[in-house]
Scaffold this motif. Structure first.
Motif, mmCIF file in Angstrom:
data_model
loop_
_atom_site.group_PDB
_atom_site.id
_atom_site.type_symbol
_atom_site.label_atom_id
_atom_site.label_comp_id
_atom_site.label_asym_id
_atom_site.label_seq_id
_atom_site.Cartn_x
_atom_site.Cartn_y
_atom_site.Cartn_z
ATOM 1 N N THR A 1 0.850 -1.180 0.000
ATOM 2 C CA THR A 1 0.000 0.000 0.000
ATOM 3 C C THR A 1 0.893 1.241 0.000
ATOM 4 O O THR A 1 2.095 1.148 -0.233
ATOM 5 C CB THR A 1 -0.944 -0.032 1.221
ATOM 6 O OG1 THR A 1 -1.892 1.042 1.129
ATOM 7 C CG2 THR A 1 -0.187 0.067 2.539
ATOM 8 N N ALA A 2 0.325 2.404 0.263
ATOM 9 C CA ALA A 2 1.087 3.653 0.261
ATOM 10 C C ALA A 2 1.804 3.879 1.589
ATOM 11 O O ALA A 2 1.257 3.578 2.659
ATOM 12 C CB ALA A 2 0.153 4.828 -0.016
ATOM 13 N N GLY A 3 3.021 4.432 1.528
ATOM 14 C CA GLY A 3 3.807 4.669 2.725
ATOM 15 C C GLY A 3 3.249 5.743 3.622
ATOM 16 O O GLY A 3 3.422 5.694 4.846
ATOM 17 N N HIS A 4 2.559 6.737 3.046
ATOM 18 C CA HIS A 4 2.054 7.826 3.894
ATOM 19 C C HIS A 4 0.856 7.397 4.735
ATOM 20 O O HIS A 4 0.385 8.169 5.574
ATOM 21 C CB HIS A 4 1.696 9.052 3.042
ATOM 22 C CG HIS A 4 0.504 8.879 2.147
ATOM 23 N ND1 HIS A 4 0.605 8.508 0.823
ATOM 24 C CD2 HIS A 4 -0.817 9.020 2.384
ATOM 25 C CE1 HIS A 4 -0.589 8.445 0.284
ATOM 26 N NE2 HIS A 4 -1.477 8.757 1.220
ATOM 27 N N CYS A 5 0.385 6.166 4.526
ATOM 28 C CA CYS A 5 -0.774 5.685 5.285
ATOM 29 C C CYS A 5 -0.412 5.171 6.679
ATOM 30 O O CYS A 5 -1.297 5.031 7.525
ATOM 31 C CB CYS A 5 -1.484 4.583 4.509
ATOM 32 S SG CYS A 5 -2.310 5.179 3.005
ATOM 33 N N PRO B 1 8.386 10.800 3.153
ATOM 34 C CA PRO B 1 8.500 10.979 1.697
ATOM 35 C C PRO B 1 9.765 10.308 1.150
ATOM 36 O O PRO B 1 10.281 9.397 1.793
ATOM 37 C CB PRO B 1 8.535 12.498 1.547
ATOM 38 C CG PRO B 1 9.133 12.984 2.828
ATOM 39 C CD PRO B 1 8.674 12.017 3.895
ATOM 40 N N ASP B 2 10.270 10.787 0.037
ATOM 41 C CA ASP B 2 11.328 10.198 -0.786
ATOM 42 C C ASP B 2 10.729 9.055 -1.593
ATOM 43 O O ASP B 2 10.843 9.017 -2.813
ATOM 44 C CB ASP B 2 12.513 9.724 0.049
ATOM 45 C CG ASP B 2 13.688 9.268 -0.825
ATOM 46 O OD1 ASP B 2 13.802 9.789 -1.952
ATOM 47 O OD2 ASP B 2 14.463 8.410 -0.386
ATOM 48 N N ASN B 3 10.084 8.087 -0.924
ATOM 49 C CA ASN B 3 9.272 7.063 -1.569
ATOM 50 C C ASN B 3 7.859 7.174 -1.010
ATOM 51 O O ASN B 3 7.605 7.939 -0.081
ATOM 52 C CB ASN B 3 9.825 5.665 -1.276
ATOM 53 C CG ASN B 3 11.286 5.539 -1.639
ATOM 54 O OD1 ASN B 3 11.656 5.571 -2.809
ATOM 55 N ND2 ASN B 3 12.136 5.403 -0.617
ATOM 56 N N ASP B 4 6.939 6.403 -1.572
ATOM 57 C CA ASP B 4 5.603 6.317 -0.990
ATOM 58 C C ASP B 4 5.110 4.879 -1.099
ATOM 59 O O ASP B 4 4.202 4.566 -1.863
ATOM 60 C CB ASP B 4 4.626 7.269 -1.677
ATOM 61 C CG ASP B 4 3.351 7.462 -0.872
ATOM 62 O OD1 ASP B 4 3.258 6.909 0.240
ATOM 63 O OD2 ASP B 4 2.441 8.173 -1.353
ATOM 64 N N GLY C 1 7.167 16.732 1.509
ATOM 65 C CA GLY C 1 8.486 16.513 0.928
ATOM 66 C C GLY C 1 8.367 15.841 -0.434
ATOM 67 O O GLY C 1 7.308 15.341 -0.815
ATOM 68 N N ALA C 2 9.463 15.824 -1.181
ATOM 69 C CA ALA C 2 9.463 15.259 -2.524
ATOM 70 C C ALA C 2 9.444 13.735 -2.479
ATOM 71 O O ALA C 2 10.068 13.109 -1.629
ATOM 72 C CB ALA C 2 10.683 15.746 -3.309
#
Length: 396
Positions: A235-239, A263-266, A331-332
């Protein structure tokens, strides 16, 4: 556990897999088996170009007839299989490639110094060629220079556009005259061939507060399950962060975030248990039939792609760019794939699929499914490689 009934095909898949489970009731998808670090060897069954759910969604969102949708999926499958071969044939003259939907074939950009024999081989294989000024390696180097620059919030992202032979920098229209934005654009132009494009809004992630639906939850954040892997789902990292507990739509415990990057990845993966299980299927949420997934061959730019999420359910569009850097407020995030598919809060982490091939998990975007927008996903094969995971697939 799930309120959406599985199709007979999915039940057959479960029999074939012998109950080797993982992500359960709230799952938004499950995928084809690959090696932990790579794409499946076969891009799918030639006899069945896609499930009914993909075909219905493509007709609705891309304005195609059923025959056109079937033909496009077949052409995209051929282009995806051809793409790595033409890259090798072009060698140092390779300047990018994309799927041309109007012509139904792969287009390959080549620099003028390409050996005539290489061009003939590429064209004989079925691809169209075009001359470009800069190699893909040169454009990637320009993008890498931009990745090292601090970006203000008015710069929403940047990516290599092989069709234009340049690096495109997206700037939010209302912020175009901002001094920090102008400074970033000036430094970007110094890095190499850069084109500035105005966009209407900045990207955001698509997690949401606790509301009704068919999601998974971590704390008060709602997201969507992406693709099933042996032992859990991606799934997504920001979760969620490593160690965070996850519950399903019914409030029961699913499992725990084992790895996460944002961030950096997600991207992230969640181990599951407590009676929750996975199947190799992307769910249609009652809008379209459920569908099976047979692999994770990467779709070139220009290919169709569909998304399943717990808020807005099924929507389709096209792949607009790969390896884009997206500048979220947190972040990016690098190496995302950009699409014209809409999404809404709560869809984060959900599955992107082309035909029967898994593509990635929803990261973020702008807009909504009433007025349209753009959305980015984290490629699924990168997640598999990072965590040494293996996806589920249906091979019947």
């Amino acid at each position: 556990m799930r309120r959406t009934r599985l199709t007979h095909a999915v039940l057959a898949a479960l029999l074939v897999l012998g109950g080797s489970g993982a992500a359960g009731a709230a799952s938004a998808a499950a995928t084809g088996a690959t090696t932990p670090a790579g794409v499946t060897a076969s891009p799918g069954s030639a006899a069945e170009p896609a499930s009914e759910g993909v075909l219905i969604a493509m007709q609705r969102d891309l304005g195609l007839t059923r025959k056109q949708a079937e033909a496009r999926i077949a052409a995209e499958r051929a282009a995806a299989a051809l793409d790595p071969k033409v890259r090798r044939a072009a060698g140092n003259a390779y300047a990018g490639s994309w799927f041309d939907a109007a012509k139904g074939r792969l287009t390959v950009a080549l620099t003028p110094d390409v050996p005539p024999g290489a061009r003939r081989v590429i064209e004989a294989a079925g691809a169209e060629t075009r001359t470009a000024a800069h190699t893909a390696r040169e454009l990637d180097a320009v993008k890498a220079r931009l990745d090292r620059l601090p970006a203000p919030s008015g710069v929403s992202g940047w990516h290599v556009d092989p069709t234009a032979g340049t690096v495109v920098v997206d700037v939010v229209g209302k912020d175009r005259s901002d001094n920090d934005v102008r400074r970033f654009v000036s430094r970007a132009r110094e890095a190499g061939p850069v084109t500035v494009r105005t966009v209407s809004a900045a990207p955001r992630t698509f997690a949401a507060g606790t509301v009704g639906g068919d999601p998974y939850y971590t704390g008060n954040v709602r997201c969507s399950i992406g693709f099933s892997v042996y032992g859990g789902f991606v799934t997504a990292g920001h979760c969620g962060s490593p160690g965070a507990g996850v519950s399903g739509w019914d409030g029961s415990y699913i499992g725990t975030f084992q790895g996460s990057s944002f961030p950096d990845n997600d991207y992230a993966w969640v181990s599951v248990g407590s009676g929750w299980w996975t199947v190799p299927v992307v769910l249609g949420w009652g809008t379209v039939p459920d569908q099976l997934v047979r692999g994770s061959a990467v779709a070139p730019v220009g290919s169709s792609v569909c998304r399943s999420g717990s808020t807005s359910h099924w929507h389709c569009g096209t792949v607009l760019a790969i390896n884009e850097t997206v500048n979220y407020s947190q972040g990016a995030v690098h190496q995302l794939t950009k699409t014209s598919v809409c999404a809404e809060p709560g869809d984060s982490g959900g599955s992107f699929i082309t035909g029967d091939q898994a593509q990635g998990v929803t990261s973020g975007g702008w807009g909504n499914c009433a007025g349209g927008g753009e959305t980015w996903f984290q490629p699924v094969n990168e997640i598999l490689s990072r965590y040494g995971l293996t996806l589920h697939t249906y091979t019947g």
